[in-house]
Design an enzyme around this catalytic site. Structure first.
Site, PDB file in Angstrom:
ATOM      1  CD  GLN A 102      -2.562  -1.154   2.680  1.00 13.68           C
ATOM      2  OE1 GLN A 102      -2.071  -1.750   3.626  1.00 13.68           O
ATOM      3  NE2 GLN A 102      -3.696  -0.496   2.772  1.00 13.68           N
ATOM      4  CG  ASN A 103       3.977   1.284   2.426  1.00 15.69           C
ATOM      5  OD1 ASN A 103       2.915   1.603   2.941  1.00 15.69           O
ATOM      6  ND2 ASN A 103       4.842   0.487   3.019  1.00 15.69           N
ATOM      7  CG  HIS A 120      -2.635   2.877  -2.117  1.00 15.63           C
ATOM      8  ND1 HIS A 120      -2.580   2.749  -0.744  1.00 15.63           N
ATOM      9  CD2 HIS A 120      -3.804   2.307  -2.493  1.00 15.63           C
ATOM     10  CE1 HIS A 120      -3.680   2.128  -0.328  1.00 15.63           C
ATOM     11  NE2 HIS A 120      -4.428   1.840  -1.357  1.00 15.63           N
ATOM     12  CB  CYS A 128       1.603  12.248 -19.562  1.00 14.46           C
ATOM     13  SG  CYS A 128       1.043  13.541 -20.693  1.00 14.46           S
ATOM     14  CG  ASN A 216       0.273  -4.196  12.592  1.00 15.07           C
ATOM     15  OD1 ASN A 216       1.043  -3.233  12.632  1.00 15.07           O
ATOM     16  ND2 ASN A 216      -0.960  -4.088  12.114  1.00 15.07           N
ATOM     17  CB  ALA A 234       7.923  -5.471  10.483  1.00 10.02           C
TER      18      ALA A 234
HETATM   19 ZN   LIG Z   1       2.652  13.150 -22.318  1.00  9.78          ZN
END
Ligand SMILES: [Zn+2]
Length: 247
Positions: A102-103, A120, A128, A216, A234
Site C-alpha cells: 500500500q506504500n 496506491h 501524463c 504488526n 517488523a
Molecule cells: Zn505526455
C-alpha cells in the site's frame, strides 16, 4: 514470541507460494512520516485537501509542491531490516512470490524486490494526463518548475499515486487478488487492515485456506483472519524469521 517466530519460519519453509502484503507500518522505522498535520510547512492542510483530484484540478502547483516536498523526504530515507528481509523471501521463493504494498515510497524496490504490486502507485512516477505515459521521475523540482510538464509530449502531468476517492488500477488490483487467492501462505506486515480494498486481501487468502500470518505493532482489522499474529516491530522480527527459513 520465540515459539511463534519458530513456527512461522517452519510454515514458510513448508509453503510453496508466498504472498506478502505491506502497509505504512513497515516504513516507520525508515523514518517516513505519515504527513498528517505535524509538519510546520503543511500543517494548515490535511492530506484529504491535497490528495484528491479536486484539489489537483483547482491548484495543480500546490498539490505538486506537496508531493515534491514528500519526494524529498522519502528520497533521503532508506529501506530498513524488514524491507531487506522481504527481499530475501523473494530470492527464496523466486517466481512463487508476490509482494503487494500500500506504500508509495518505493523502499521495497530499493531493497531489491522485483515482483511488486503497488496498489496506491509510486511517488517516484509521473503520469501524463495527455499521452497517458507513466515514467520514472525522482527529480526534486524547483518551485518555479511546478507543475512539471510531460517529458514526452509536454502535456500536463500528475504524480502516479491513487488519491482519495479514486479507484485503484484495475490490472494491479486483479493481480493482487489473484496472488491472494493462489498462495498457501499470506504474510501481512504493518497494515492497519482498514483501508479497502487492501484489507480484503488477507480475507481472500483465508477463504482459500492459506495460512495467514500478521506481523504488526498492534492488533488490526487483519487479525481476525490471521492464523498467527505476532505483535512486534517488523524490522526486529522479520529478519529473525528469515534467518530461520534460510537455516
Ligand atoms: Zn505526455
Amino acid at each position: 514470541m520465540e515459539e511463534k517466530i519458530k513456527s512461522v519460519a517452519e510454515r514458510i519453509k513448508k509453503s510453496n507460494k508466498l504472498t506478502v502484503l505491506t502497509g505504512a507500518g513497515i516504513s516507520k522505522a525508515s523514518g517516513i512520516p505519515t504527513f498528517r498535520g505535524k509538519d510546520g510547512l503543511w500543517n494548515k492542510y490535511s492530506p484529504s485537501e491535497l490528495a484528491t483530484y479536486q484539489a489537483f484540478s483547482k491548484n495543480p502547483k500546490l498539490v505538486w509542491s506537496w508531493y515534491n516536498y514528500r519526494r524529498k523526504i522519502i528520497k533521503s530515507a532508506k529501506p530498513n531490516a524488514a524491507h531487506y528481509a522481504i527481499y530475501e523471501l523473494e530470492k527464496i521463493f523466486k517466481d512463487n512470490f508476490t509482494l503487494i504494498t500500500q506504500n508509495i515510497d518505493s523502499l521495497h524496490r530499493r531493497a531489491g524486490n522485483k515482483n511488486i504490486l503497488e496498489l496506491h502507485g509510486n511517488i517516484f512516477q509521473t503520469k501524463c494526463l495527455i499521452c497517458d505515459k507513466v515514467y520514472f521521475d525522482d527529480k526534486i523540482y524547483e518551485e518555479e518548475e511546478l507543475p512539471p510538464r510531460c517529458r514526452f509530449c509536454g502535456g500536463k502531468t500528475r504524480p502516479n499515486v491513487v488519491w482519495f476517492g479514486e479507484n485503484l488500477d484495475r490490472n494491479i488490483l486483479d493481480a493482487a487478488m489473484a496472488a491472494s487467492a493462489q498462495c498457501d501462505l499470506f504474510l501481512c506486515v504493518g497494515t492497519s487492515g482498514v483501508v479497502q480494498p487492501a484489507a480484503s486481501l488477507p480475507k481472500i487468502a483465508a477463504d482459500i485456506r492459506a495460512y495467514v500470518v500478521e506481523i504488526n505493532v498492534e492488533y488490526s482489522g487483519v487479525s481476525i483472519y490471521a492464523d498467527e499474529v505476532i505483535i512486534a516491530k517488523a524490522e526486529e522480527v522479520l529478519p529473525r524469521i528469515v534467518d530461520l527459513v534460510k537455516d
